[in-house]
Design an enzyme around this catalytic site. Sequence first.
Site, PDB file in Angstrom:
ATOM      1  N   LYS A  60     -15.392  -9.070   8.933  1.00 36.26           N
ATOM      2  CA  LYS A  60     -14.403  -9.986   8.360  1.00 36.26           C
ATOM      3  C   LYS A  60     -15.043 -11.338   8.021  1.00 36.26           C
ATOM      4  O   LYS A  60     -14.530 -12.077   7.186  1.00 36.26           O
ATOM      5  CB  LYS A  60     -13.218 -10.173   9.311  1.00 36.26           C
ATOM      6  CG  LYS A  60     -12.314  -8.946   9.419  1.00 36.26           C
ATOM      7  CD  LYS A  60     -11.407  -8.788   8.216  1.00 36.26           C
ATOM      8  CE  LYS A  60     -10.589  -7.515   8.289  1.00 36.26           C
ATOM      9  NZ  LYS A  60      -9.834  -7.256   7.051  1.00 36.26           N
ATOM     10  N   GLU A  70     -16.244 -10.639   4.640  1.00 37.63           N
ATOM     11  CA  GLU A  70     -15.120 -10.592   3.698  1.00 37.63           C
ATOM     12  C   GLU A  70     -14.625 -11.992   3.346  1.00 37.63           C
ATOM     13  O   GLU A  70     -14.397 -12.311   2.183  1.00 37.63           O
ATOM     14  CB  GLU A  70     -13.963  -9.775   4.308  1.00 37.63           C
ATOM     15  CG  GLU A  70     -12.771  -9.625   3.371  1.00 37.63           C
ATOM     16  CD  GLU A  70     -11.580  -8.936   4.054  1.00 37.63           C
ATOM     17  OE1 GLU A  70     -11.385  -9.121   5.266  1.00 37.63           O
ATOM     18  OE2 GLU A  70     -10.849  -8.214   3.370  1.00 37.63           O
ATOM     19  N   GLU A 116     -15.130 -14.069  -4.491  1.00 40.45           N
ATOM     20  CA  GLU A 116     -13.915 -13.769  -5.265  1.00 40.45           C
ATOM     21  C   GLU A 116     -12.643 -13.992  -4.445  1.00 40.45           C
ATOM     22  O   GLU A 116     -11.531 -13.928  -4.989  1.00 40.45           O
ATOM     23  CB  GLU A 116     -13.958 -12.334  -5.802  1.00 40.45           C
ATOM     24  CG  GLU A 116     -13.869 -11.226  -4.774  1.00 40.45           C
ATOM     25  CD  GLU A 116     -15.229 -10.767  -4.263  1.00 40.45           C
ATOM     26  OE1 GLU A 116     -16.135 -11.623  -4.160  1.00 40.45           O
ATOM     27  OE2 GLU A 116     -15.370  -9.573  -3.943  1.00 40.45           O
ATOM     28  N   GLU A 148       2.222   1.688  -3.477  1.00 37.82           N
ATOM     29  CA  GLU A 148       1.163   2.203  -4.362  1.00 37.82           C
ATOM     30  C   GLU A 148       0.950   3.705  -4.125  1.00 37.82           C
ATOM     31  O   GLU A 148       0.782   4.477  -5.073  1.00 37.82           O
ATOM     32  CB  GLU A 148      -0.139   1.432  -4.106  1.00 37.82           C
ATOM     33  CG  GLU A 148      -1.222   1.781  -5.094  1.00 37.82           C
ATOM     34  CD  GLU A 148      -2.494   0.968  -4.879  1.00 37.82           C
ATOM     35  OE1 GLU A 148      -2.527   0.090  -3.994  1.00 37.82           O
ATOM     36  OE2 GLU A 148      -3.469   1.234  -5.601  1.00 37.82           O
ATOM     37  N   GLU A 208       0.835  -1.213   0.000  1.00 35.03           N
ATOM     38  CA  GLU A 208       0.000   0.000   0.000  1.00 35.03           C
ATOM     39  C   GLU A 208       0.866   1.258   0.000  1.00 35.03           C
ATOM     40  O   GLU A 208       0.537   2.245  -0.665  1.00 35.03           O
ATOM     41  CB  GLU A 208      -0.921  -0.032   1.224  1.00 35.03           C
ATOM     42  CG  GLU A 208      -2.103   0.884   1.087  1.00 35.03           C
ATOM     43  CD  GLU A 208      -3.233   0.496   2.027  1.00 35.03           C
ATOM     44  OE1 GLU A 208      -3.729  -0.647   1.941  1.00 35.03           O
ATOM     45  OE2 GLU A 208      -3.630   1.335   2.848  1.00 35.03           O
ATOM     46  N   CYS A 256      -9.886  -0.976  14.837  1.00 34.74           N
ATOM     47  CA  CYS A 256     -10.252  -2.373  15.115  1.00 34.74           C
ATOM     48  C   CYS A 256     -10.185  -2.729  16.596  1.00 34.74           C
ATOM     49  O   CYS A 256     -10.816  -3.696  17.028  1.00 34.74           O
ATOM     50  CB  CYS A 256      -9.332  -3.308  14.350  1.00 34.74           C
ATOM     51  SG  CYS A 256      -9.276  -2.981  12.590  1.00 34.74           S
ATOM     52  N   SER A 306      -7.075   1.759  -2.511  1.00 40.83           N
ATOM     53  CA  SER A 306      -5.864   0.975  -2.754  1.00 40.83           C
ATOM     54  C   SER A 306      -6.228  -0.381  -3.339  1.00 40.83           C
ATOM     55  O   SER A 306      -7.200  -1.018  -2.920  1.00 40.83           O
ATOM     56  CB  SER A 306      -5.104   0.775  -1.436  1.00 40.83           C
ATOM     57  OG  SER A 306      -4.135  -0.231  -1.601  1.00 40.83           O
TER      58      SER A 306
HETATM   59 FE1  SF4 Z   1     -13.615  -4.589  11.221  1.00 39.68          FE
HETATM   60 FE2  SF4 Z   1     -11.657  -2.983  12.018  1.00 39.68          FE
HETATM   61 FE3  SF4 Z   1     -13.325  -2.271  10.026  1.00 39.68          FE
HETATM   62 FE4  SF4 Z   1     -14.237  -2.384  12.534  1.00 39.68          FE
HETATM   63  S1  SF4 Z   1     -12.634  -0.994  11.772  1.00 39.68           S
HETATM   64  S2  SF4 Z   1     -15.275  -3.170  10.709  1.00 39.68           S
HETATM   65  S3  SF4 Z   1     -13.052  -4.120  13.340  1.00 39.68           S
HETATM   66  S4  SF4 Z   1     -11.832  -3.961  10.015  1.00 39.68           S
END
Ligand code: SF4
Length: 417
Positions: free
Chosen positions: A236, A239, A244, A157, A154, A382, A197
Amino acid sequence: MRKIENVMYQMNASRGVDPDNIYFVQVDPTKCEACGECEKHCGTGAIQAINEEGIRQVVNPAACMNCGQCLINCPYDAIYEGVSFVDEIFEKLKNPDTVVVSMPAPAVRYGLGECFGYPTGAYVGGKMHAALRKLGFDFIWDNEWTADVTIMEEGTELIQRVKKPSKDKPLPQFTSCCPAWIKFAETFYPDLLPHISTCKSPIAMLGPLSKTYGAHETNIPAQKIYTVSIMPCIAKKYEGMRPEMADSGFQDIDATITTRELGYMIKEAGINFKSLPDQEPDPALGMSTGAATIFSNSGGVMEAALRLAYEVLSGKKLENPDIKVVRTHEGIGTAGIKVPNFGTVKVAVASGLSNAAKLCDEVRAGKSPHHFIEIMACRGGCVNGGGQPLDPDVRTASLFRSIVARVNRKYRMRKVA
Ligand code: SF4
Ligand code: SF4
């Protein structure tokens, strides 16, 4: 229905279902007190009153970014996750023909301790690694390893975009590691996608690397490897289920659990967490630097990428690698970093989706002065993710606020009457 740390799970994760049609977050109407605290923390309006009493529900999975901020801020434990892989992982751990790989995120090691009586934010990384081995995971391939890879990708980039922005890769560059932010951009700002990104998130890199490089290094066929992403985050799960995410030739991430669920699994297995000796991850995909650890804070991804950009653009060593000016807990933070031989790199950091929208509107209007923008859906990043343990202090404060709000509302209604 299983109860984990006051959060209920409705079902095991189903396979082959479009994750856009799954309710990853749901409200138990029998526990909802109609206080509206969840709605205040939702940046998209996905959670709304569904009847005259004001009982809330996530009304449309397409509008829900799965950030879980409603869940961790509900004072009545009325909101729960709709998808859990915990039973499936316990089964895989018992199966001698399956090689189960754990992939813990940076923020998990600062949240897990709360499940075992440590103060909020205590670092328990060494014990977490030991607990994963006790649970029977065959390898610990740490997500901090690919947080470092993300920085190299990143940051490189960013340097390319700063030197030569193009229609396909314009400025400002947005970070790409938060899946709730990515879904938000795809849903509400699709015209801004070239600004994001092109790097995958750290876990979306580690899944395929485990089934390719990891498989090669350990001489284990990729089809025997079952990858478990361990995250502070409900988004997550979404995700990991995106179809894909299959660059290894298999689904790259087989299962995703939250910090809360890892705490539950350790307790369920009867492991005495506090007595565990500190251990390290496995070497093949386990080494990392301090830049990876700060990914868990709002501003951390930005800071780590700026360290790289500074050195490459200026050709000079950064004397003080702490660029704390870009770390922010609330709202939007901006900074200008003077880079010798280049000029000033202008950056912004936002956490919370309503703050993200403000920066997106600025970019859409062509008025953004920034080169690089970090977005995290959860306030503070997070470490305050929707999958972290439910901090009793925060919940107490939240409950207190909601009770005050309800009393005020009743009082106002009486006065009007
Ligand atoms: Fe998940 Fe972190 Fe985004 Fe919150 S900030 S949704 S914990 S990746
Ligand atoms: Fe809103 Fe996030 Fe809750 Fe979905 S998970 S309803 S986006 S706060």
